[in-house]
Scaffold this active site. Structure first.
Site, PDB file in Angstrom:
ATOM      1  CG  ASP A 292      22.916  47.932  71.239  1.00  0.00           C
ATOM      2  OD1 ASP A 292      23.548  48.512  72.146  1.00  0.00           O
ATOM      3  OD2 ASP A 292      21.672  47.819  71.244  1.00  0.00           O
TER       4      ASP A 292
ATOM      5  CG  ASP B 148      17.447  45.753  68.337  1.00  0.00           C
ATOM      6  OD1 ASP B 148      18.500  45.231  68.714  1.00  0.00           O
ATOM      7  OD2 ASP B 148      17.255  46.991  68.343  1.00  0.00           O
TER       8      ASP B 148
ATOM      9  CG  HIS C 259      21.135  48.121  65.848  1.00  0.00           C
ATOM     10  ND1 HIS C 259      21.845  46.969  65.599  1.00  0.00           N
ATOM     11  CD2 HIS C 259      20.662  47.997  67.119  1.00  0.00           C
ATOM     12  CE1 HIS C 259      21.815  46.204  66.679  1.00  0.00           C
ATOM     13  NE2 HIS C 259      21.099  46.809  67.595  1.00  0.00           N
TER      14      HIS C 259
END
Length: 913
Positions: free
Chosen positions: A125, A15, A13
């Site tokens: 998320d 970011d 994931h």
């Protein structure tokens, strides 16, 4: 009994920016991608990798490693790396409806270039999920969504009532949008890292899998168990095939597969129980204790939200429709610039970015991106307006002589509109190329007589206007075929109320020679008392403490005590608000305000109030200690400082002649820390629910939270407005970039709008100071309050609330011929409970694409009459694909039935293109 299968999906994931600045995160991304491609090419047992559902990672990587493009493309085409369907993983509630669609559209476009699009609604998320997600996804042929937040399962051994809306006994559920669209929803019940770092050591692997298998089985409705092998910025687990081999030996009754979402979802769908829980609409963690919703990211660094609202609005509500109008008149549509402008803006839309919950360096870079995207939108607007202006026939002003100065006013919203417009007008220019000395140029402009002039509309009626002499102004032209052309101009700023400008259309005024008193001197002013303003719709009376009474004239109903400011301590973080221990709210309710009249014209009146409220300088010293020691914010005991500092709050309260609401502009200088500032609007309306503008819907939400809720605060997200309506009377507050509100449980159903939240830490997994999140300095907030009787969806109040965010476009013209009438709408339409969303041009088909969404539960009819050379008209979808052809009736109109809460898109061919 089916054999249980453990589906292990490798992923990271990513970011783009968060606890490190973007470039430092990218430095790690490049290393991860280099390693991933090496592993995939050299180890066939390492089958696939899910690249987080966002194609921007490919851009970020290839910008640094363009030499790897061919290698990357092959791995994607071969199905080894799964990409898309989004451009970025956005925060769904803090980005506009159309921004969510552009995100999906550009994600699909990018993924298609590589030959494979992951058709998975991927929300790992998101800080809550939009209620219309299922409808948006199904229109894009995406039938499954996976998400990490928003709904809490209980596990099949502790089943819940299947009539309950916001819980599921399983991690699998049916997620349904208000229109009835459904997707299979799969919750990461044990988070998207429940299969991370699988051990290869037998003893460690045995313990690992015993606990992980039990946790997954507690929520799974099928024998297929999902294990996500990755986490935030997680490097590739190179030895995963060896670790899987160990697991197979230890647990021979379980099939372990290095899987992907396509295979896992197909297996789940073959084994689903007959009845799954149907979870409806928004997923915002309603059935939780309320402390982990992350909803207060809506008020973290509000300056970012305001910049985002401005950027989104300029792109989707001004630049796109104006460019589409120019396109129908013969101008090329700048698809490349729109893609660049949107992508630049969307780089600020990931949750850790737009939510304002990153380190300070991240948000400084965001400010530059907002400016860059806005500059692109402004340039498109300028070029489109200049092109259209030349095509508009303004010869109706020829009788006023050569000195007539026409002004084109565009309404790029989807409804007819009235409102105050400001436009700069050059009365005359002298160009440097004329060879006159600077002194002579300046002298000629200074001595230029402005004379007596008036503003007239196309019917020749004199329009009240204010004229501000700007004196000599330097300017320049940038011709397409010449060097820049500087000049001096004698300029004025005209301010006037444009009345009944048609939807998606324009109206041409002119500033002409003549007496301005004709019809203007008899126009009544809006100030009717010492502190009273009124028009045909509302009356406002300002009290000594700066609050006001607002009367809706049709019903005679008066709302009292509006506009109190409330200040409280905040010892939370960028994610969540936590009132300081023992804190009592400070308000302006019992403070006298300085009040003065600042505007009074036939079209607009304004009063200014000034409050000075003494607030604590910051939290006490304990807060810093609690931050450094990682005391979780719900357990903190810090209080507010005893030292007080003044906060001056200036409020400009404005009423326009044809407005149904009162415009408010609040300006304050924040010198305090660790606090929150809100403005309060008591409704005194008895209703158990309220409404808020959300993604392609006006969401109805409960005023009282669920029984599980423990957080004293119950804030929510909004876009354009929030509204309390009891079936007869309503109070709606629209805003520009103020995304957080709360309905107070005070017996009055008070609407509280957050204007500022000042904190000093990121607040997640470590110690990350963010002093710039204290938002020191001057801030301005704009909002408008509408009192209304009758259904606001049908009376047009919500339409005006949507229009509030959209700026007018106005441009000086000349007297000339043209093919476009001086009063014109490019696409008249009607539909009582439909909200207009966008007008643009499809890059795929070259069609004009228009979109609406239905606000109601009953079928509605959409009537459309294109006023451009329209060929065939088709229904379309969020990916702008032509669907069914629609036939025009005898009058040349098109009529389409619209289902409840439907998002409807039309694709209109342009003849000759």
């Amino acid at each position: 009994m089916h054999r249980k299968t453990a589906h292990i999906i490798s992923h990271t994931h990513w970011d783009r920016e968060w606890y490190l600045p973007f470039e430092k995160h990218r430095f790690r991304l490049v290393r991860l991608m280099d390693e991933l491609m090496e592993v995939l090419e050299n180890n066939t047992e390492f089958r696939t990798y899910h690249l987080d559902g966002q194609t921007i990672l490919l851009e970020d990587y290839l910008e640094v490693r363009p030499d790897r493009r061919a290698q990357l493309e092959k791995l994607i085409r071969d199905g080894r790396i799964h990409i898309g369907p989004w451009y970025i993983l956005q925060d769904e509630f803090l980005t506009s409806s159309e921004a969510n669609i552009r995100n999906l559209l550009y994600g699909h476009k990018d993924a298609a270039r590589y030959g494979n699009i992951s058709k998975l609604g991927y929300f790992p998320d998101s800080f809550g999920n939009m209620g219309q997600a299922a409808q948006i996804l199904t229109q894009a042929d995406i039938l499954t969504a996976v998400f990490g937040r928003g709904v809490t399962p209980t596990g099949f051994n502790n089943t819940v009532d299947h009539q309950s809306n916001y819980e599921s006994p399983y991690s699998e559920m049916i997620w349904q949008s208000p229109d009835g669209s459904e997707v299979l929803g799969i919750l990461f019940a044990n988070w998207y890292s429940n299969g991370n770092e699988v051990p290869k050591d037998e003893a460690a692997a045995k313990s690992y899998w015993e606990s992980r298998l039990a946790a997954a089985q507690a929520f799974a409705s099928t024998p297929h168990l999902l294990f996500m092998n990755g986490c935030d910025h997680q490097p590739v687990q190179r030895d995963l095939p060896d670790a899987v081999a160990v697991a197979k030996q230890l647990f021979p009754d379980i099939e372990f597969v290095h899987s992907n979402f396509d295979d896992y979802i197909a297996a789940v769908k073959e084994n689903l129980p007959e009845e799954l829980q149907v979870v409806k609409g928004e997923l915002r963690s309603q059935r939780t204790n309320g402390w982990g919703t992350l909803v207060n990211t809506a008020s973290s660094r509000i300056y970012l939200k305001q910049a985002n609202e401005r950027g989104q609005t300029w792109l989707e509500k001004v630049a796109e429709p104006l460019a589409a109008m120019a396109y129908t008149a013969g101008k090329a549509y700048p698809h490349h610039w729109f893609e660049y402008g949107w992508k630049t803006l969307m780089k600020n839309h990931p949750h850790d970015s737009i939510c304002g919950c990153s380190i300070d360096e991240v948000h400084r870079e965001m400010t530059a991106r907002f400016e860059k995207s806005l500059h692109v939108a402004e340039s498109i607007v300028e070029q489109s307006a200049e092109y259209l202006e030349k095509q508009i026939d303004t010869r109706l002003y020829e009788p006023y002589g050569a000195s007539a100065l026409p002004i084109v006013v565009w309404n790029t919203t989807g409804w007819g509109r009235s409102g105050v417009v400001r436009v700069k007008v050059d009365v005359d220019r002298v160009y440097f190329r004329e060879g006159i000395s600077f002194d002579e140029m300046r002298r000629s402009m200074k001595q230029l007589p402005l004379g007596q002039r008036k503003l007239v509309d196309p019917q020749g009626k004199t329009i009240p206007a204010s004229v501000k002499d700007l004196g000599i102004q330097f300017g320049y032209d940038l011709p397409d075929d010449q060097f820049r052309q500087p000049y001096f101009a004698r300029s004025v700023e005209l301010e006037f109320e444009a009345v009944n400008v048609q939807a998606l259309g324009h109206l041409v005024y002119a500033w002409v020679e003549g007496s301005g008193s004709e019809g203007e001197g008899n126009a009544p002013l809006l100030v009717t008392g010492e502190r009273t303003m009124e028009n045909d719709y509302v009356r406002i009376v300002i009290a000594n403490n700066g609050t006001w009474e607002l009367t809706e004239k049709q019903s005679g109903h008066t709302f009292k005590g509006l506009g109190v400011y409330e200040n409280t301590g905040d010892i939370g973080n960028e994610y969540m608000y936590k009132q300081a221990d023992g804190d009592v709210a400070l308000t302006t309710e019992h403070l006298a305000a300085d009040i003065r009249l600042v505007e009074n014209t036939p079209y607009r009146a304004s009063f200014e109030t000034v409050h000075v409220i003494q607030v604590p300088e910051q939290a006490d010293e304990l807060l810093q200690q609690e931050r450094e020691e990682l005391v979780w914010f719900t357990q903190r005991k810090a209080r507010r400082s005893q030292k007080l500092v003044p906060m001056e709050i200036k409020t400009k309260i404005t009423l326009d002649k044809h407005a149904r609401g009162v415009l408010v502009r609040t300006t304050f200088d924040n010198t305090s820390k660790d606090h929150r500032l809100r403005v309060l609007f008591p409704s005194d309306l008895h209703s158990a629910t309220h409404y808020a503008d959300s993604i392609f819907e006006i969401a109805e939400r409960d005023n009282e939270p669920a029984p599980e809720w423990k957080n004293p605060s119950n804030c929510h997200h909004q876009h354009a407005f929030a509204s309390v309506y009891d079936g007869q009377m309503g109070l709606t507050v629209a805003n520009k970039g103020l995304n957080e509100y709360e309905i107070l449980r005070d017996g009055r159903n008070t609407l509280a709008i957050t204007l500022l939240r000042a904190v000093a830490e990121l607040g997640d997994w470590g110690v990350f100071p963010t002093p710039e999140a204290q938002c020191q300095g001057t801030h301005t907030a704009e909002y408008i309050i509408f009192p209304h009787s009758g259904d606001p969806k049908q009376t047009g109040v919500y339409a005006e609330a949507y229009q509030f965010q959209v700026p007018w476009t106005a441009l000086q013209s000349g007297v000339h011929g043209g093919t476009i009438p001086p009063v014109h709408s490019w696409m008249p339409w009607s539909g009582e409970t439909l909200a207009f969303s966008s007008l643009k041009v499809s890059e795929m088909t070259g069609d004009i694409v228009a979109r609406w969404y239905h606000l109601g539960a009953n079928q509605e009819n959409l009537w459309v009459q294109p006023q451009f050379p329209c060929g065939k008209l088709h229904t379309s979808d969020v990916l702008e694909r032509r669907k069914e052809a629609v036939l025009a009736n005898a009058d040349g109109n098109y009529m389409l039935p619209v289902k409840k809460y439907e998002i409807i898109t039309l694709s209109m061919e342009i003849k000759g293109k």
